[in-house]
Scaffold this motif. Structure first.
Motif, PDB file in Angstrom:
ATOM      1  N   ALA A 114       0.829  -1.207   0.000  1.00 19.88           N
ATOM      2  CA  ALA A 114       0.000   0.000   0.000  1.00 19.88           C
ATOM      3  C   ALA A 114       0.864   1.257   0.000  1.00 19.88           C
ATOM      4  CB  ALA A 114      -0.932  -0.012   1.218  1.00 19.88           C
ATOM      5  N   ARG A 115       1.914   1.260   0.782  1.00 22.96           N
ATOM      6  CA  ARG A 115       2.798   2.432   0.819  1.00 22.96           C
ATOM      7  C   ARG A 115       3.479   2.658  -0.528  1.00 22.96           C
ATOM      8  NH1 ARG A 115       5.984   1.705   6.601  1.00 22.96           N
ATOM      9  NH2 ARG A 115       4.312   2.506   7.962  1.00 22.96           N
ATOM     10  N   GLU A 116       3.938   1.579  -1.143  1.00 22.98           N
ATOM     11  CA  GLU A 116       4.632   1.736  -2.419  1.00 22.98           C
ATOM     12  C   GLU A 116       3.680   2.219  -3.508  1.00 22.98           C
ATOM     13  OE1 GLU A 116       7.889  -0.579  -5.235  1.00 22.98           O
ATOM     14  OE2 GLU A 116       6.999  -1.623  -3.506  1.00 22.98           O
ATOM     15  N   ILE A 117       2.467   1.689  -3.544  1.00 23.27           N
ATOM     16  CA  ILE A 117       1.506   2.091  -4.572  1.00 23.27           C
ATOM     17  C   ILE A 117       1.034   3.521  -4.366  1.00 23.27           C
ATOM     18  CG2 ILE A 117      -0.853   1.687  -5.388  1.00 23.27           C
ATOM     19  CD1 ILE A 117      -0.300  -1.307  -5.125  1.00 23.27           C
ATOM     20  N   LEU A 118       0.763   3.897  -3.133  1.00 19.17           N
ATOM     21  CA  LEU A 118       0.154   5.204  -2.864  1.00 19.17           C
ATOM     22  C   LEU A 118       1.174   6.304  -2.632  1.00 19.17           C
ATOM     23  CD1 LEU A 118      -2.786   4.123  -0.536  1.00 19.17           C
ATOM     24  CD2 LEU A 118      -2.806   4.459  -3.013  1.00 19.17           C
ATOM     25  N   GLU A 119       2.338   5.953  -2.109  1.00 20.61           N
ATOM     26  CA  GLU A 119       3.314   6.985  -1.749  1.00 20.61           C
ATOM     27  C   GLU A 119       4.632   6.862  -2.503  1.00 20.61           C
ATOM     28  OE1 GLU A 119       3.781   6.832   2.510  1.00 20.61           O
ATOM     29  OE2 GLU A 119       1.638   6.521   2.827  1.00 20.61           O
ATOM     30  N   GLY A 120       4.797   5.798  -3.280  1.00 24.73           N
ATOM     31  CA  GLY A 120       6.047   5.613  -4.009  1.00 24.73           C
ATOM     32  C   GLY A 120       7.201   5.203  -3.138  1.00 24.73           C
ATOM     33  N   GLU A 121       6.917   4.740  -1.918  1.00 23.49           N
ATOM     34  CA  GLU A 121       7.962   4.378  -0.952  1.00 23.49           C
ATOM     35  C   GLU A 121       8.089   2.857  -0.873  1.00 23.49           C
ATOM     36  OE1 GLU A 121       8.490   4.286   3.911  1.00 23.49           O
ATOM     37  OE2 GLU A 121       7.149   5.777   3.012  1.00 23.49           O
ATOM     38  N   ARG A 122       9.249   2.338  -1.268  1.00 26.68           N
ATOM     39  CA  ARG A 122       9.486   0.898  -1.184  1.00 26.68           C
ATOM     40  C   ARG A 122      10.253   0.604   0.094  1.00 26.68           C
ATOM     41  NH1 ARG A 122       9.010  -3.652  -4.119  1.00 26.68           N
ATOM     42  NH2 ARG A 122      10.591  -5.297  -3.944  1.00 26.68           N
ATOM     43  N   ASP A 123       9.706  -0.269   0.914  1.00 25.25           N
ATOM     44  CA  ASP A 123      10.348  -0.568   2.188  1.00 25.25           C
ATOM     45  C   ASP A 123      11.648  -1.325   1.963  1.00 25.25           C
ATOM     46  OD1 ASP A 123      10.803  -2.210   4.805  1.00 25.25           O
ATOM     47  OD2 ASP A 123       9.334  -0.657   5.321  1.00 25.25           O
ATOM     48  N   PRO A 124      12.714  -0.960   2.680  1.00 18.89           N
ATOM     49  CA  PRO A 124      13.989  -1.660   2.510  1.00 18.89           C
ATOM     50  C   PRO A 124      13.913  -3.156   2.780  1.00 18.89           C
ATOM     51  CG  PRO A 124      14.302   0.389   3.729  1.00 18.89           C
ATOM     52  CD  PRO A 124      12.828   0.192   3.596  1.00 18.89           C
ATOM     53  N   LEU A 125      12.972  -3.592   3.618  1.00 16.39           N
ATOM     54  CA  LEU A 125      12.866  -5.018   3.918  1.00 16.39           C
ATOM     55  C   LEU A 125      12.427  -5.848   2.709  1.00 16.39           C
ATOM     56  CD1 LEU A 125      11.313  -4.996   7.500  1.00 16.39           C
ATOM     57  CD2 LEU A 125      13.588  -5.797   6.873  1.00 16.39           C
ATOM     58  N   LEU A 126      11.854  -5.175   1.712  1.00 19.10           N
ATOM     59  CA  LEU A 126      11.490  -5.913   0.502  1.00 19.10           C
ATOM     60  C   LEU A 126      12.718  -6.225  -0.346  1.00 19.10           C
ATOM     61  CD1 LEU A 126       8.143  -4.224  -0.596  1.00 19.10           C
ATOM     62  CD2 LEU A 126       8.501  -6.280   0.773  1.00 19.10           C
ATOM     63  N   GLY A 127      13.807  -5.549  -0.064  1.00 16.78           N
ATOM     64  CA  GLY A 127      15.108  -5.883  -0.644  1.00 16.78           C
ATOM     65  C   GLY A 127      15.048  -6.216  -2.115  1.00 16.78           C
ATOM     66  N   THR A 128      15.512  -7.402  -2.435  1.00 12.46           N
ATOM     67  CA  THR A 128      15.616  -7.816  -3.834  1.00 12.46           C
ATOM     68  C   THR A 128      14.459  -8.751  -4.228  1.00 12.46           C
ATOM     69  OG1 THR A 128      17.014  -9.700  -3.174  1.00 12.46           O
ATOM     70  CG2 THR A 128      18.126  -7.655  -3.806  1.00 12.46           C
ATOM     71  N   TYR A 129      13.317  -8.581  -3.596  1.00  8.39           N
ATOM     72  CA  TYR A 129      12.197  -9.485  -3.859  1.00  8.39           C
ATOM     73  C   TYR A 129      11.327  -9.058  -5.038  1.00  8.39           C
ATOM     74  CZ  TYR A 129      13.692 -11.239   0.667  1.00  8.39           C
ATOM     75  OH  TYR A 129      14.444 -11.740   1.699  1.00  8.39           O
ATOM     76  N   GLY A 130      11.838  -8.143  -5.854  1.00  3.68           N
ATOM     77  CA  GLY A 130      11.127  -7.747  -7.056  1.00  3.68           C
ATOM     78  C   GLY A 130      11.257  -8.797  -8.159  1.00  3.68           C
ATOM     79  N   LEU A 131      10.448  -8.645  -9.175  1.00  7.87           N
ATOM     80  CA  LEU A 131      10.443  -9.587 -10.293  1.00  7.87           C
ATOM     81  C   LEU A 131      11.701  -9.476 -11.141  1.00  7.87           C
ATOM     82  CD1 LEU A 131       8.778 -11.723 -11.782  1.00  7.87           C
ATOM     83  CD2 LEU A 131       7.583  -9.872 -12.968  1.00  7.87           C
ATOM     84  N   SER A 132      12.373  -8.322 -11.081  1.00 10.25           N
ATOM     85  CA  SER A 132      13.547  -8.093 -11.940  1.00 10.25           C
ATOM     86  C   SER A 132      14.694  -9.067 -11.654  1.00 10.25           C
ATOM     87  CB  SER A 132      14.053  -6.656 -11.765  1.00 10.25           C
ATOM     88  OG  SER A 132      14.459  -6.439 -10.416  1.00 10.25           O
TER      89      SER A 132
END
Length: 357
Positions: A335-353
């Motif tokens: 919710a924070r990333e979608i609404l505020e553009g803030e990616r939490d550091p704990l998500l680290g490298t868990y992106g699809l890239s």
């Protein structure tokens, strides 16, 4: 004043429910679309263990312990959430591996206690053959998964989310971005689409040319009829993992994800249930009521996929095993990333890239 962001969440399991709740509570206009009832497929067939246990590198351990804390925060916001910090008793590892796990995770701040046979018997007095040595983590717990998902979704509705029972047939692209979804009930537009449909996510993503490298191994779990209290908490033994639900059912699998059902699921269930009864004093009247076979959405490297798809705006992916543990933190962070553009550091490298060639 800018208009509220319109977000579609595909999936009504615990991950989709948590994302929808956090978005709606933050003011987004949320539409949840699911072709199954609240709880989805994986959630409703989950062992529902909340933990940061063995086999995790430290960054993933930190995400999981944060998620455990977020469960407590969610329970404060939603009184009556079916959550119990009942503790986990483990001897499902070789002795050397248990020592390594205990030493490492204790150093990271996990509350592990080494217990001998007498200590095990005090924690779980109905075990027929207590092990000589086990590890106990009092801060581990369980959520009753379907009831929790329903409660979170219901409160999301109270915050303005709408829930639609339909099948998403395709993501809709306009000018190089996702602008909505086609469903069995027609087109629904949105500023952003979140794919949180568990094992169904790869097929949905593929309609926009997005590849999700996910496996869906099956897991069989047996469920007893409601029975008198035999277990105080989670038991993670060599032969099977088991716990007793709030309504008195004992559920068990060969591990927390469940047994391979094999070619004869009924036979597998009967054998597993016989092993369960043999492990417990006072189980003579315990009866098998049913078994479930769930398909666990597991990214090929074992870690969550949480983040936007590169090269395609307007779509966000949140698919993972351990969804029960991670749900409250994932909902908050997404919710924070979608609404505020803030990616939490704990998500680290868990992106699809990370899967890009």
């Amino acid at each position: 004043m800018s208009a509220a962001k319109q977000v579609i969440v595909i999936g009504a399991g615990i991950i989709g429910a948590s994302i929808a709740w956090h978005l709606a509570k933050s003011g987004a206009q949320v539409t949840v679309i699911a072709d199954s009832a609240a709880g989805g497929v994986a959630t409703s067939n989950s062992f529902a263990w909340i933990n940061a246990s063995w086999g995790n590198p430290e960054p993933y351990f930190r995400l999981r312990t944060r998620a455990m804390a977020e469960w407590s925060r969610l329970a404060q916001d939603l009184p009556g959430l079916p959550l119990s910090w009942c503790g986990g008793l483990c001897w499902d590892l070789p002795a050397a591996a248990m020592e390594t796990y205990a030493t490492e995770h204790s150093a990271w701040g996990y509350g592990i206690e080494r217990v001998d046979r007498a200590g095990v018997a005090r924690i779980e007095p109905n075990l027929a053959e207590p092990p000589d040595f086990a590890l106990h983590v009092a801060e581990e717990g369980v959520a009753e998964p379907v009831a929790a998902a329903k409660m979170v979704l219901a409160d999301a509705e109270r915050h303005g989310a709408r829930i639609i029972s339909s099948t998403v047939t395709a993501l809709v692209q306009t000018g190089g971005r996702i602008t909505g979804v086609n469903t069995s009930h027609g087109l629904i537009a949105a500023d952003e689409v979140v794919i949180a449909a568990g094992a169904g996510s790869p097929d949905i993503a593929a309609t926009a040319g997005i590849r999700l490298p996910i496996e869906t191994p099956p897991g069989l779990i047996v469920h007893s009829r409601p029975y008198k209290k035999l277990l105080n908490g989670l038991v993670l033994a060599e032969r099977l993992h088991m716990r007793q639900t709030a309504e008195g059912r004992i559920i068990a699998g060969s591990d927390f994800g469940g047994a391979d059902p094999g070619m004869d699921p009924q036979g597998t269930a009967r054998r597993l249930f016989a092993a369960l009864k043999a492990m417990l004093h006072g189980s003579d009247g315990l009866e098998l009521e049913f078994h479930t076979v769930g398909y666990r959405p597991t990214p090929i490297d074992g870690f969550p996929i949480i983040g936007r798809a590169e090269g395609m705006e307007g779509v966000y992916v949140a698919v993972m095993h351990s969804g029960i543990t991670l749900a409250p933190a994932v909902g908050l962070f997404v919710a924070r990333e979608i609404l505020e553009g803030e990616r939490d550091p704990l998500l680290g490298t868990y992106g699809l890239s990370r899967f890009a060639q």
